[in-house]
Motif scaffolding. Structure first.
Motif, PDB file in Angstrom:
ATOM      1  N   PHE A 148     -21.535  38.511  21.316  1.00 50.31           N
ATOM      2  CA  PHE A 148     -22.207  39.029  20.119  1.00 50.31           C
ATOM      3  C   PHE A 148     -21.397  38.803  18.854  1.00 50.31           C
ATOM      4  O   PHE A 148     -21.873  38.230  17.888  1.00 50.31           O
ATOM      5  CB  PHE A 148     -22.534  40.513  20.302  1.00 50.31           C
ATOM      6  CG  PHE A 148     -23.337  41.075  19.173  1.00 50.31           C
ATOM      7  CD1 PHE A 148     -24.673  40.752  19.054  1.00 50.31           C
ATOM      8  CD2 PHE A 148     -22.765  41.902  18.234  1.00 50.31           C
ATOM      9  CE1 PHE A 148     -25.435  41.250  18.006  1.00 50.31           C
ATOM     10  CE2 PHE A 148     -23.503  42.417  17.188  1.00 50.31           C
ATOM     11  CZ  PHE A 148     -24.848  42.090  17.081  1.00 50.31           C
ATOM     12  N   LYS A 149     -20.149  39.212  18.865  1.00 50.73           N
ATOM     13  CA  LYS A 149     -19.304  39.039  17.676  1.00 50.73           C
ATOM     14  C   LYS A 149     -18.873  37.580  17.522  1.00 50.73           C
ATOM     15  O   LYS A 149     -18.833  37.049  16.413  1.00 50.73           O
ATOM     16  CB  LYS A 149     -18.094  39.957  17.755  1.00 50.73           C
ATOM     17  CG  LYS A 149     -17.246  39.901  16.509  1.00 50.73           C
ATOM     18  CD  LYS A 149     -16.311  41.062  16.409  1.00 50.73           C
ATOM     19  CE  LYS A 149     -15.477  40.901  15.177  1.00 50.73           C
ATOM     20  NZ  LYS A 149     -15.501  42.032  14.328  1.00 50.73           N
ATOM     21  N   VAL A 205     -15.970  42.772  29.161  1.00 50.48           N
ATOM     22  CA  VAL A 205     -15.932  42.000  30.413  1.00 50.48           C
ATOM     23  C   VAL A 205     -15.156  42.776  31.468  1.00 50.48           C
ATOM     24  O   VAL A 205     -15.590  42.909  32.613  1.00 50.48           O
ATOM     25  CB  VAL A 205     -15.313  40.606  30.180  1.00 50.48           C
ATOM     26  CG1 VAL A 205     -15.064  39.885  31.490  1.00 50.48           C
ATOM     27  CG2 VAL A 205     -16.208  39.771  29.279  1.00 50.48           C
ATOM     28  N   ALA A 206     -14.006  43.322  31.092  1.00 46.64           N
ATOM     29  CA  ALA A 206     -13.197  44.109  32.034  1.00 46.64           C
ATOM     30  C   ALA A 206     -13.943  45.367  32.476  1.00 46.64           C
ATOM     31  O   ALA A 206     -13.911  45.726  33.656  1.00 46.64           O
ATOM     32  CB  ALA A 206     -11.860  44.474  31.397  1.00 46.64           C
ATOM     33  N   ALA A 207     -14.620  46.020  31.543  1.00 46.39           N
ATOM     34  CA  ALA A 207     -15.356  47.248  31.883  1.00 46.39           C
ATOM     35  C   ALA A 207     -16.514  46.961  32.826  1.00 46.39           C
ATOM     36  O   ALA A 207     -16.761  47.724  33.778  1.00 46.39           O
ATOM     37  CB  ALA A 207     -15.859  47.924  30.613  1.00 46.39           C
ATOM     38  N   VAL A 208     -17.230  45.884  32.591  1.00 45.28           N
ATOM     39  CA  VAL A 208     -18.338  45.518  33.483  1.00 45.28           C
ATOM     40  C   VAL A 208     -17.809  45.221  34.879  1.00 45.28           C
ATOM     41  O   VAL A 208     -18.359  45.696  35.877  1.00 45.28           O
ATOM     42  CB  VAL A 208     -19.126  44.315  32.909  1.00 45.28           C
ATOM     43  CG1 VAL A 208     -20.024  43.693  33.956  1.00 45.28           C
ATOM     44  CG2 VAL A 208     -19.935  44.733  31.697  1.00 45.28           C
ATOM     45  N   ALA A 214     -10.309  34.016  18.355  1.00 52.30           N
ATOM     46  CA  ALA A 214     -11.671  34.474  18.101  1.00 52.30           C
ATOM     47  C   ALA A 214     -12.207  35.344  19.237  1.00 52.30           C
ATOM     48  O   ALA A 214     -13.132  36.132  19.040  1.00 52.30           O
ATOM     49  CB  ALA A 214     -12.600  33.281  17.899  1.00 52.30           C
ATOM     50  N   LEU A 215     -11.630  35.213  20.411  1.00 48.50           N
ATOM     51  CA  LEU A 215     -12.100  36.008  21.547  1.00 48.50           C
ATOM     52  C   LEU A 215     -11.297  37.283  21.760  1.00 48.50           C
ATOM     53  O   LEU A 215     -11.624  38.073  22.643  1.00 48.50           O
ATOM     54  CB  LEU A 215     -12.085  35.164  22.821  1.00 48.50           C
ATOM     55  CG  LEU A 215     -13.107  34.035  22.869  1.00 48.50           C
ATOM     56  CD1 LEU A 215     -12.923  33.216  24.133  1.00 48.50           C
ATOM     57  CD2 LEU A 215     -14.522  34.575  22.785  1.00 48.50           C
ATOM     58  N   TYR A 216     -10.237  37.481  20.985  1.00 50.41           N
ATOM     59  CA  TYR A 216      -9.463  38.718  21.109  1.00 50.41           C
ATOM     60  C   TYR A 216     -10.220  39.827  20.390  1.00 50.41           C
ATOM     61  O   TYR A 216      -9.852  40.267  19.316  1.00 50.41           O
ATOM     62  CB  TYR A 216      -8.069  38.565  20.515  1.00 50.41           C
ATOM     63  CG  TYR A 216      -7.169  37.618  21.272  1.00 50.41           C
ATOM     64  CD1 TYR A 216      -7.279  37.456  22.640  1.00 50.41           C
ATOM     65  CD2 TYR A 216      -6.201  36.896  20.611  1.00 50.41           C
ATOM     66  CE1 TYR A 216      -6.451  36.584  23.326  1.00 50.41           C
ATOM     67  CE2 TYR A 216      -5.358  36.025  21.292  1.00 50.41           C
ATOM     68  CZ  TYR A 216      -5.497  35.884  22.653  1.00 50.41           C
ATOM     69  OH  TYR A 216      -4.672  35.023  23.329  1.00 50.41           O
ATOM     70  N   THR A 217     -11.279  40.263  20.997  1.00 51.30           N
ATOM     71  CA  THR A 217     -12.151  41.284  20.422  1.00 51.30           C
ATOM     72  C   THR A 217     -12.450  42.313  21.502  1.00 51.30           C
ATOM     73  O   THR A 217     -12.082  42.136  22.665  1.00 51.30           O
ATOM     74  CB  THR A 217     -13.474  40.657  19.938  1.00 51.30           C
ATOM     75  OG1 THR A 217     -14.157  40.106  21.072  1.00 51.30           O
ATOM     76  CG2 THR A 217     -13.237  39.571  18.900  1.00 51.30           C
ATOM     77  N   PRO A 218     -13.169  43.356  21.151  1.00 53.06           N
ATOM     78  CA  PRO A 218     -13.595  44.308  22.182  1.00 53.06           C
ATOM     79  C   PRO A 218     -14.491  43.674  23.240  1.00 53.06           C
ATOM     80  O   PRO A 218     -14.737  44.268  24.283  1.00 53.06           O
ATOM     81  CB  PRO A 218     -14.342  45.372  21.386  1.00 53.06           C
ATOM     82  CG  PRO A 218     -13.752  45.317  20.022  1.00 53.06           C
ATOM     83  CD  PRO A 218     -13.425  43.874  19.797  1.00 53.06           C
ATOM     84  N   GLY A 219     -14.959  42.453  22.992  1.00 47.08           N
ATOM     85  CA  GLY A 219     -15.782  41.765  23.980  1.00 47.08           C
ATOM     86  C   GLY A 219     -15.058  41.520  25.288  1.00 47.08           C
ATOM     87  O   GLY A 219     -15.647  41.617  26.366  1.00 47.08           O
ATOM     88  N   ALA A 225     -18.765  34.858  32.142  1.00 50.67           N
ATOM     89  CA  ALA A 225     -19.479  35.233  30.916  1.00 50.67           C
ATOM     90  C   ALA A 225     -18.756  34.700  29.678  1.00 50.67           C
ATOM     91  O   ALA A 225     -19.404  34.339  28.689  1.00 50.67           O
ATOM     92  CB  ALA A 225     -19.625  36.752  30.830  1.00 50.67           C
ATOM     93  N   VAL A 226     -17.440  34.623  29.714  1.00 54.33           N
ATOM     94  CA  VAL A 226     -16.672  34.178  28.541  1.00 54.33           C
ATOM     95  C   VAL A 226     -16.875  32.680  28.267  1.00 54.33           C
ATOM     96  O   VAL A 226     -17.246  32.310  27.150  1.00 54.33           O
ATOM     97  CB  VAL A 226     -15.180  34.547  28.675  1.00 54.33           C
ATOM     98  CG1 VAL A 226     -14.397  34.103  27.453  1.00 54.33           C
ATOM     99  CG2 VAL A 226     -15.018  36.050  28.890  1.00 54.33           C
ATOM    100  N   PRO A 227     -16.679  31.786  29.243  1.00 54.40           N
ATOM    101  CA  PRO A 227     -16.946  30.379  28.933  1.00 54.40           C
ATOM    102  C   PRO A 227     -18.420  30.092  28.642  1.00 54.40           C
ATOM    103  O   PRO A 227     -18.727  29.208  27.839  1.00 54.40           O
ATOM    104  CB  PRO A 227     -16.466  29.625  30.171  1.00 54.40           C
ATOM    105  CG  PRO A 227     -16.234  30.609  31.211  1.00 54.40           C
ATOM    106  CD  PRO A 227     -16.073  31.944  30.562  1.00 54.40           C
ATOM    107  N   VAL A 228     -19.319  30.844  29.245  1.00 50.84           N
ATOM    108  CA  VAL A 228     -20.743  30.657  28.941  1.00 50.84           C
ATOM    109  C   VAL A 228     -21.019  31.026  27.486  1.00 50.84           C
ATOM    110  O   VAL A 228     -21.798  30.353  26.801  1.00 50.84           O
ATOM    111  CB  VAL A 228     -21.629  31.460  29.917  1.00 50.84           C
ATOM    112  CG1 VAL A 228     -23.070  31.507  29.453  1.00 50.84           C
ATOM    113  CG2 VAL A 228     -21.547  30.856  31.310  1.00 50.84           C
ATOM    114  N   ALA A 229     -20.370  32.068  26.975  1.00 50.48           N
ATOM    115  CA  ALA A 229     -20.535  32.443  25.564  1.00 50.48           C
ATOM    116  C   ALA A 229     -20.041  31.325  24.643  1.00 50.48           C
ATOM    117  O   ALA A 229     -20.672  31.032  23.622  1.00 50.48           O
ATOM    118  CB  ALA A 229     -19.781  33.739  25.271  1.00 50.48           C
ATOM    119  N   VAL A 230     -18.941  30.677  25.017  1.00 49.49           N
ATOM    120  CA  VAL A 230     -18.410  29.569  24.215  1.00 49.49           C
ATOM    121  C   VAL A 230     -19.369  28.384  24.255  1.00 49.49           C
ATOM    122  O   VAL A 230     -19.671  27.769  23.223  1.00 49.49           O
ATOM    123  CB  VAL A 230     -16.996  29.167  24.706  1.00 49.49           C
ATOM    124  CG1 VAL A 230     -16.521  27.892  24.037  1.00 49.49           C
ATOM    125  CG2 VAL A 230     -16.017  30.303  24.447  1.00 49.49           C
TER     126      VAL A 230
END
Length: 125
Positions: free
Chosen positions: A22-23, A46-49, A37-42, A71-76
């Motif tokens: 999202f961000k 991922v860890a919480a899920v 750019a990925l050092y966010t609450p996102g 989920a992270v590489p798919v977002a990229v």
């Protein structure tokens, strides 16, 4: 729907994807350099899920770890597919960074979830 229902993994993946993306998807191209750019609450999402999926016993460790991590590489990839900029990007470098960040965040969450699952499955003596 039970805990062992196969629908939980895709639901968790979608939540992690939206959480991390999202961000990231809203960043201008000059601020979207990885890994910063990925050092966010996102990544925490991922860890919480991963933690919740494992703690509730919805699947085995490896399966949950990988489902949440991708989920992270798919977002990229989605950002680059949907972006209007035609700049040449080092895809292999960015996918490697995103995959490593996803695997790390998901590993932490899955490990904590495993500890919680183990703790909840112990019966008082």
């Amino acid at each position: 729907m039970t805990r062992s229902s196969p629908v939980w993994l895709p639901i968790g993946f979608a939540i992690a994807l939206i959480g991390v993306g999202f961000k990231y998807w809203q960043l201008p191209a000059d601020q979207a350099a990885l890994p910063a750019a990925l050092y966010t609450p996102g990544l925490a999402a991922v860890a919480a899920v991963a933690m919740l999926l494992r703690a509730f016993g919805t699947g085995r460790f490896l399966r949950i770890w990988v489902w949440a991590a991708i989920a992270v590489p798919v977002a990229v990839v989605l950002r680059h597919l949907l972006a209007d900029d035609t700049a040449t990007v080092a895809w292999s470098r960015e996918l490697s960074i995103a995959t490593l960040l996803g695997l790390g965040a998901s590993l932490i969450g899955t490990a904590i979830g495993s500890l919680l699952l183990l703790r909840s499955s112990r019966r008082p003596q």
